[in-house]
Design a protein around this motif. Structure first.
Motif, PDB file in Angstrom:
ATOM      1  N   GLY A  72       0.824  -1.207   0.000  1.00 23.82           N
ATOM      2  CA  GLY A  72       0.000   0.000   0.000  1.00 23.82           C
ATOM      3  C   GLY A  72       0.857   1.256   0.000  1.00 23.82           C
ATOM      4  N   SER A  76       0.845   3.996  -2.982  1.00 27.41           N
ATOM      5  CA  SER A  76       0.616   5.402  -2.656  1.00 27.41           C
ATOM      6  C   SER A  76       1.796   6.259  -3.102  1.00 27.41           C
ATOM      7  CB  SER A  76       0.425   5.581  -1.144  1.00 27.41           C
ATOM      8  OG  SER A  76      -0.614   4.768  -0.686  1.00 27.41           O
ATOM      9  N   SER A  77       3.014   5.717  -2.935  1.00 24.95           N
ATOM     10  CA  SER A  77       4.199   6.475  -3.332  1.00 24.95           C
ATOM     11  C   SER A  77       4.194   6.738  -4.832  1.00 24.95           C
ATOM     12  CB  SER A  77       5.462   5.709  -2.945  1.00 24.95           C
ATOM     13  OG  SER A  77       5.492   5.514  -1.550  1.00 24.95           O
ATOM     14  N   LEU A  80       1.721   9.392  -5.559  1.00 26.81           N
ATOM     15  CA  LEU A  80       2.208  10.718  -5.173  1.00 26.81           C
ATOM     16  C   LEU A  80       3.217  11.232  -6.186  1.00 26.81           C
ATOM     17  CD1 LEU A  80       2.951  11.993  -1.689  1.00 26.81           C
ATOM     18  CD2 LEU A  80       4.735  12.289  -3.381  1.00 26.81           C
ATOM     19  N   HIS A  85      -1.173  12.960  -6.392  1.00 25.76           N
ATOM     20  CA  HIS A  85      -2.468  12.784  -5.745  1.00 25.76           C
ATOM     21  C   HIS A  85      -2.396  13.345  -4.324  1.00 25.76           C
ATOM     22  CE1 HIS A  85      -6.087  10.911  -4.222  1.00 25.76           C
ATOM     23  NE2 HIS A  85      -6.395  10.527  -5.447  1.00 25.76           N
ATOM     24  N   ALA A  88      -2.366  10.809  -1.445  1.00 27.34           N
ATOM     25  CA  ALA A  88      -1.454   9.660  -1.490  1.00 27.34           C
ATOM     26  C   ALA A  88      -0.457   9.693  -0.326  1.00 27.34           C
ATOM     27  CB  ALA A  88      -0.728   9.623  -2.825  1.00 27.34           C
ATOM     28  N   ALA A  91      -2.226   8.839   2.828  1.00 21.23           N
ATOM     29  CA  ALA A  91      -2.535   7.410   2.903  1.00 21.23           C
ATOM     30  C   ALA A  91      -1.290   6.625   3.312  1.00 21.23           C
ATOM     31  CB  ALA A  91      -3.068   6.921   1.560  1.00 21.23           C
ATOM     32  N   ALA A  92      -0.145   6.948   2.689  1.00 20.14           N
ATOM     33  CA  ALA A  92       1.080   6.208   2.998  1.00 20.14           C
ATOM     34  C   ALA A  92       1.454   6.383   4.472  1.00 20.14           C
ATOM     35  CB  ALA A  92       2.220   6.682   2.095  1.00 20.14           C
TER      36      ALA A  92
END
Lengths: 241, 148
Positions: A72, A76-77, A80, A85, A88, A91-92
């Motif tokens: 995940g 997300s990375s 980003l 985003h 992102a 989220a990370a």
């Protein structure tokens, strides 16, 4: 991609996340309770390990989320770095803490399981060592992401770290296949499992339960991080005024 | 749009490179990262004398013999291609049994024997209820398929 871009608006994200957070969390808790009951009372012991085998109902989901959490962070990375985003990075950062906790849970349950079966709490074999490394990589990520956020960074440095850390995922997965290790080979493949059905069936319930709880915690933490950012922005505005 | 595609390509290339790096590290470390020597490694490369090593494999069927003193155990470790005789004095782990995996910590002797100071049991990836294992024992399909 369209839905992800629709969620780029934090207000819209919060509108969906608010009711979803408790729903996911409590559904996960209910599934875990069901899975624990099934795993402790409804399944037979293993022919070799006896009752000890029941640790797998905790150990396997913990390992799955320890590694899934880093997947995940890696996804997300990429979001980003590529799409910038806005959620992102949040989220990370939200994933990192529960990911590290589940990686630690995996190491602890594995150690408790190893003592009666293998005869040792810990050995520096390929699987155990690479999983321990992943735990340390999580700790490094949390420190780096926090430092980056505190200094008003755009999250690109932790995102690069998140990508680089993915190097451990194939190593953990294939360590037991390509190296000889104390840890046994994989029991669960894409299509079949070497765990007999009578022992296996509570495991998907536990996997689903752990995953729902994990998702609920991640949403909770994302909302906290967004609220903190909002409060800090307001404080700065008030300080200027 | 163009910059975005460029970043996507770069990020995916970076991810691919990282995964390939991981797989390369796995195969490059194959010899160094091994947890134990298998009997055929020893046969091929010679005895690693004078230092503590681990020897792993299957306990050969019918090879476990207990000495008269009650604590010394003699058995043979096999990986299908070669075998090594092992002697160990002490308490064996619960899961130690014939046709099951074992990792012995200790030293090789010049005569090719392995003197173990500690035994670890290594089980395989199969889990099943006892009654089912009983049936499978009769048909001999439980024989471990992973030699080392």
């Amino acid at each position: 991609m369209a839905t992800l871009h629709a969620l780029a608006n934090p207000a819209r994200f919060l509108k969906i996340a608010r009711p979803l957070t408790p729903a996911l969390f409590w559904a996960g808790v209910a599934l875990i309770a069901l899975g624990c009951w099934a795993g402790l009372t409804q399944t037979p012991p293993d022919y070799l390990q006896g009752e000890t085998v029941r640790i797998l109902y905790i150990h396997v989901p913990a390992a799955w989320l320890g590694m899934g959490g880093w997947s995940g962070i890696a996804i997300s990375s990429i979001m980003l770095l590529v799409w910038r985003h806005p959620l992102a990075g949040i989220a990370a950062r939200a994933i990192a803490l529960p990911g590290a906790v589940f990686a630690a849970l995996c190491l602890m349950t594995g150690s408790i399981w190893g003592r009666p079966t293998w005869g040792t709490w810990w050995q520096w074999d390929g699987r155990l060592t690479s999983m321990l490394l992943l735990f340390f990589v999580y700790l490094g990520y949390m420190a780096l992401a926090k430092a980056d956020a505190d200094r008003g960074g755009d999250g690109r440095v932790p995102a690069l770290y998140g990508l680089a850390g993915s190097v451990l995922l194939p190593i953990i997965r294939y360590s037991v296949i390509w190296w000889n290790t104390l840890h046994q080979g994989p029991s669960i493949g894409l299509t079949k499992s070497t765990i007999d059905g009578a022992i296996l069936w509570p495991l998907p319930i536990m996997l689903a339960g752990f995953t729902f709880v994990f998702a609920g915690i991640v949403l909770m933490r994302m909302r906290t991080l967004l609220a903190t950012a909002k409060a800090e922005a307001r404080m700065r505005r008030m300080a200027r005024a | 749009m163009k910059a975005k595609h460029q970043r996507l390509t770069l990020a995916l290339l970076a991810l691919g490179a990282v995964v390939v790096a991981g797989l390369l590290a796995l195969s490059a470390l194959k010899d160094q990262a091994s947890f134990f020597y298998a009997p055929s490694d020893v046969k091929r490369d010679g005895l690693p004398l004078g230092r503590a090593v681990r020897l792993g494999g299957m306990v050969a069927d019918g090879s476990v013999k207990r000495a008269a003193d009650g604590v010394t155990v003699h058995f043979t470790v096999t990986d299908g291609a070669a075998t090594t005789p092992v002697v160990f004095a002490g308490i064996v782990p619960n899961l130690f049994r014939e046709k099951s995996g074992v990792v012995a910590e200790g030293q090789f002797q010049a005569d090719g024997r392995f003197v173990a100071s500690n035994l670890l049991a290594k089980h395989d990836e199969k889990y099943m209820p006892p009654e089912m294992a009983g049936k499978m024992h009769e048909t001999k399909t439980l024989a471990p398929d992973r030699g080392s």
